[in-house]
Scaffold this motif. Structure first.
Motif, PDB file in Angstrom:
ATOM      1  N   VAL A   1       0.819  -1.213   0.000  1.00 23.99           N
ATOM      2  CA  VAL A   1       0.000   0.000   0.000  1.00 23.99           C
ATOM      3  C   VAL A   1       0.854   1.265   0.000  1.00 23.99           C
ATOM      4  CG1 VAL A   1      -1.757   1.286   1.277  1.00 23.99           C
ATOM      5  CG2 VAL A   1      -1.908  -1.201   1.129  1.00 23.99           C
ATOM      6  N   SER A   2       1.881   1.314   0.847  1.00 23.96           N
ATOM      7  CA  SER A   2       2.652   2.554   1.000  1.00 23.96           C
ATOM      8  C   SER A   2       3.834   2.675   0.046  1.00 23.96           C
ATOM      9  CB  SER A   2       3.170   2.673   2.444  1.00 23.96           C
ATOM     10  OG  SER A   2       2.102   2.759   3.352  1.00 23.96           O
ATOM     11  N   THR A   3       4.247   1.574  -0.588  1.00 23.38           N
ATOM     12  CA  THR A   3       5.433   1.622  -1.452  1.00 23.38           C
ATOM     13  C   THR A   3       5.106   1.291  -2.904  1.00 23.38           C
ATOM     14  OG1 THR A   3       6.793   0.935   0.434  1.00 23.38           O
ATOM     15  CG2 THR A   3       7.790   0.784  -1.748  1.00 23.38           C
ATOM     16  N   VAL A   4       4.564   0.103  -3.144  1.00 20.92           N
ATOM     17  CA  VAL A   4       4.343  -0.336  -4.524  1.00 20.92           C
ATOM     18  C   VAL A   4       3.289   0.517  -5.219  1.00 20.92           C
ATOM     19  CG1 VAL A   4       3.496  -2.237  -5.960  1.00 20.92           C
ATOM     20  CG2 VAL A   4       5.107  -2.695  -4.108  1.00 20.92           C
TER      21      VAL A   4
ATOM     22  N   LEU B   1      -6.135   6.877  -2.957  1.00 25.37           N
ATOM     23  CA  LEU B   1      -6.258   5.428  -2.792  1.00 25.37           C
ATOM     24  C   LEU B   1      -5.973   4.999  -1.355  1.00 25.37           C
ATOM     25  CD1 LEU B   1      -4.665   4.045  -6.092  1.00 25.37           C
ATOM     26  CD2 LEU B   1      -7.081   4.317  -5.513  1.00 25.37           C
ATOM     27  N   LEU B   2      -4.992   5.616  -0.719  1.00 27.78           N
ATOM     28  CA  LEU B   2      -4.718   5.287   0.682  1.00 27.78           C
ATOM     29  C   LEU B   2      -5.902   5.661   1.571  1.00 27.78           C
ATOM     30  CD1 LEU B   2      -1.825   4.817  -0.375  1.00 27.78           C
ATOM     31  CD2 LEU B   2      -0.980   5.963   1.677  1.00 27.78           C
ATOM     32  N   THR B   3      -6.566   6.767   1.247  1.00 31.01           N
ATOM     33  CA  THR B   3      -7.747   7.164   2.010  1.00 31.01           C
ATOM     34  C   THR B   3      -8.887   6.172   1.813  1.00 31.01           C
ATOM     35  OG1 THR B   3      -7.242   9.523   2.067  1.00 31.01           O
ATOM     36  CG2 THR B   3      -9.562   8.914   2.169  1.00 31.01           C
ATOM     37  N   VAL B   4      -9.129   5.769   0.575  1.00 31.91           N
ATOM     38  CA  VAL B   4     -10.185   4.788   0.301  1.00 31.91           C
ATOM     39  C   VAL B   4      -9.893   3.482   1.037  1.00 31.91           C
ATOM     40  CG1 VAL B   4     -11.242   3.365  -1.501  1.00 31.91           C
ATOM     41  CG2 VAL B   4     -10.814   5.790  -1.916  1.00 31.91           C
ATOM     42  N   ASN B   5      -8.639   3.056   1.015  1.00 33.12           N
ATOM     43  CA  ASN B   5      -8.236   1.837   1.716  1.00 33.12           C
ATOM     44  C   ASN B   5      -8.502   1.950   3.215  1.00 33.12           C
ATOM     45  OD1 ASN B   5      -6.539  -0.781   1.771  1.00 33.12           O
ATOM     46  ND2 ASN B   5      -5.440   0.548   3.194  1.00 33.12           N
ATOM     47  N   ALA B   6      -8.180   3.104   3.791  1.00 32.30           N
ATOM     48  CA  ALA B   6      -8.382   3.297   5.227  1.00 32.30           C
ATOM     49  C   ALA B   6      -9.861   3.372   5.588  1.00 32.30           C
ATOM     50  CB  ALA B   6      -7.662   4.564   5.685  1.00 32.30           C
ATOM     51  N   VAL B   7     -10.677   4.007   4.730  1.00 34.30           N
ATOM     52  CA  VAL B   7     -12.125   4.056   4.968  1.00 34.30           C
ATOM     53  C   VAL B   7     -12.699   2.646   5.003  1.00 34.30           C
ATOM     54  CG1 VAL B   7     -14.340   4.718   3.956  1.00 34.30           C
ATOM     55  CG2 VAL B   7     -12.476   6.365   4.022  1.00 34.30           C
TER      56      VAL B   7
END
Length: 417
Positions: A225-228, A251-257
């Protein structure tokens, strides 16, 4: 009960601000490295440098928390993060930034380990799933808001600005800890690592298996999530560094939601039925979903896949609760240090392994292939299967209680009599 709620509230508020800051810088870190002319592997090393420091310091930090007080160690760790993040704003080449990221890991080790130890000591075992779920949810809310803010900050002030925001938000966390928590108890031990306690924990097969699962979850979180994904956006979607940061932030926000939606119910289920079913199912399903992220060609097609990935990975709930179930109370600080050490091995390996795989398997046009996504998928499935063989004290107690309740029911008369 009031003191428990106050402690959980203060720790949850603190972790919200700290994770908000971390999430603001996360989408920008790989792009910041690329802006200095770094390779994709070197950019991944910037993500992995922070957990690399924690691998060596998590365990001593747990012992020092026992010796000097967890509140004091939290304040020290947060202060280190403020200083190092400020220095990162003025980094003039890749190697300075790498050193700063490693130093941030020192502060993170002190803060996170002591925070978890305080939480574990305060909450009774039968309430850990739900209250640790609140703590993790506060963390997730920070993760939700942060990446989008990070993208906006980068667009407005450039790739250095997120580190300034991180320093300011961590300063707020220092105020929470200083004025919201009573000084914690200390023990006589000289601040040394309790090797007998470490050996006692590592002799427990279930403790090791649960932490293998934790390593798998952290491997995917930091590596995939944070690198690739940020590198995938920059290399495969033809985005500039700033555009890639913004899209990665979305995308990181959607993943966290998505993870927030399943995190709390999973904690409740784990308290009522045991840790094994939600935790194992989560990791295995996340491994099955991960390869589909590669087939996203733009932001709209990536959003539903990352949402599904977040839903299933978030269902593992608060992983630390299973570890604390297996830990004797008198060595909780050492256990939390060991838990963080083993988890940070995953946080460290994820960025290094997956960015290395990404770099070595780039196609002739310099595009990312499916290889790093497949490696992450296999890692998650193996970690989930390993957890399935661990002992589940909460599940055992619940099954025993149900069996005792069934045995206590009066026998019914045969209707034929």
């Amino acid at each position: 009960m009031g003191s428990i709620r106050r402690t959980v509230a203060v720790l949850s508020g603190t972790v919200f601000f700290v994770m908000l800051g971390i999430s603001i810088i996360n989408p920008a870190v790989p792009q910041y490295g690329l802006s200095f002319g770094a390779t994709e592997f070197m950019a991944g090393a910037l993500v992995g440098a922070l957990p690399a420091a924690r691998v060596f310091l998590d365990l001593p930090a747990g012992s020092w928390g026992d010796r000097f007080g967890n509140v004091r160690m939290m304040r020290l760790g947060l202060a280190i993060i403020v200083v190092t993040s400020t220095v990162a704003v003025f980094a003039f080449d890749y190697w300075v930034l790498l050193a700063v990221r490693f130093a941030e890991g020192v502060g993170s080790a002190f803060y996170v380990t002591s925070s978890l130890a305080t939480l574990a000591r305060t909450i009774p075992p039968e309430m850990r799933g739900r209250y640790m779920g609140l703590y993790v949810n506060a963390l997730l809310v920070g993760q939700i808001v942060g990446p989008v803010i990070g993208g906006a900050v980068v667009l407005a002030w450039g790739l250095r600005a997120p580190f300034a925001a991180y320093a300011l938000l961590t300063g707020v966390g220092i105020l929470f800890v200083t004025f919201g928590l009573e000084p914690s108890a200390v023990t006589d031990g000289g601040g040394r690592i309790d090797l007998k306690a470490v050996g006692r924990l590592l002799s427990d097969r279930s403790y090791i298996l649960v932490n293998i699962g934790t390593m798998g979850a952290f491997f995917a979180r930091a590596g995939l999530v944070s690198t690739v994904i940020p590198l995938f956006i920059a290399l495969n979607w033809g985005a500039s560094y700033e555009q890639a940061t913004v899209m990665a932030g979305v995308l990181l926000t959607v993943n966290a939601v998505a993870a927030l939606i399943t995190q709390w119910p999973s904690g409740m289920l784990a308290d009522r039925r045991g840790r094994k079913v939600p935790f194992v199912t989560s990791l295995v399903l996340a491994g099955l979903v991960a390869p589909f992220l590669f087939f996203a060609k733009d932001l709209p097609s990536a959003i539903p896949v990352i949402f599904a990935y977040g839903l299933v990975l978030g269902a593992h709930g608060p992983l630390a609760s299973w570890t604390t179930d297996l830990t004797p109370p008198e060595i909780m600080g050492t256990s939390m240090g060991l838990y963080r050490t083993l988890g940070d091995v995953g946080f460290f390996l994820g960025p290094f392994v997956l960015s290395g795989v990404l770099y070595l398997t780039l196609d002739p046009l310099g595009h990312v292939t499916i290889a790093p996504f497949l490696v992450a998928a296999v890692w998650l499935v193996v970690a989930g299967v390993a957890m399935a063989f661990a002992r589940d004290p909460v599940g055992e107690r619940m099954r025993a209680a149900r069996a005792a309740g069934a045995a206590a029911l009066p026998a019914t008369d045969d209707p034929k009599d």
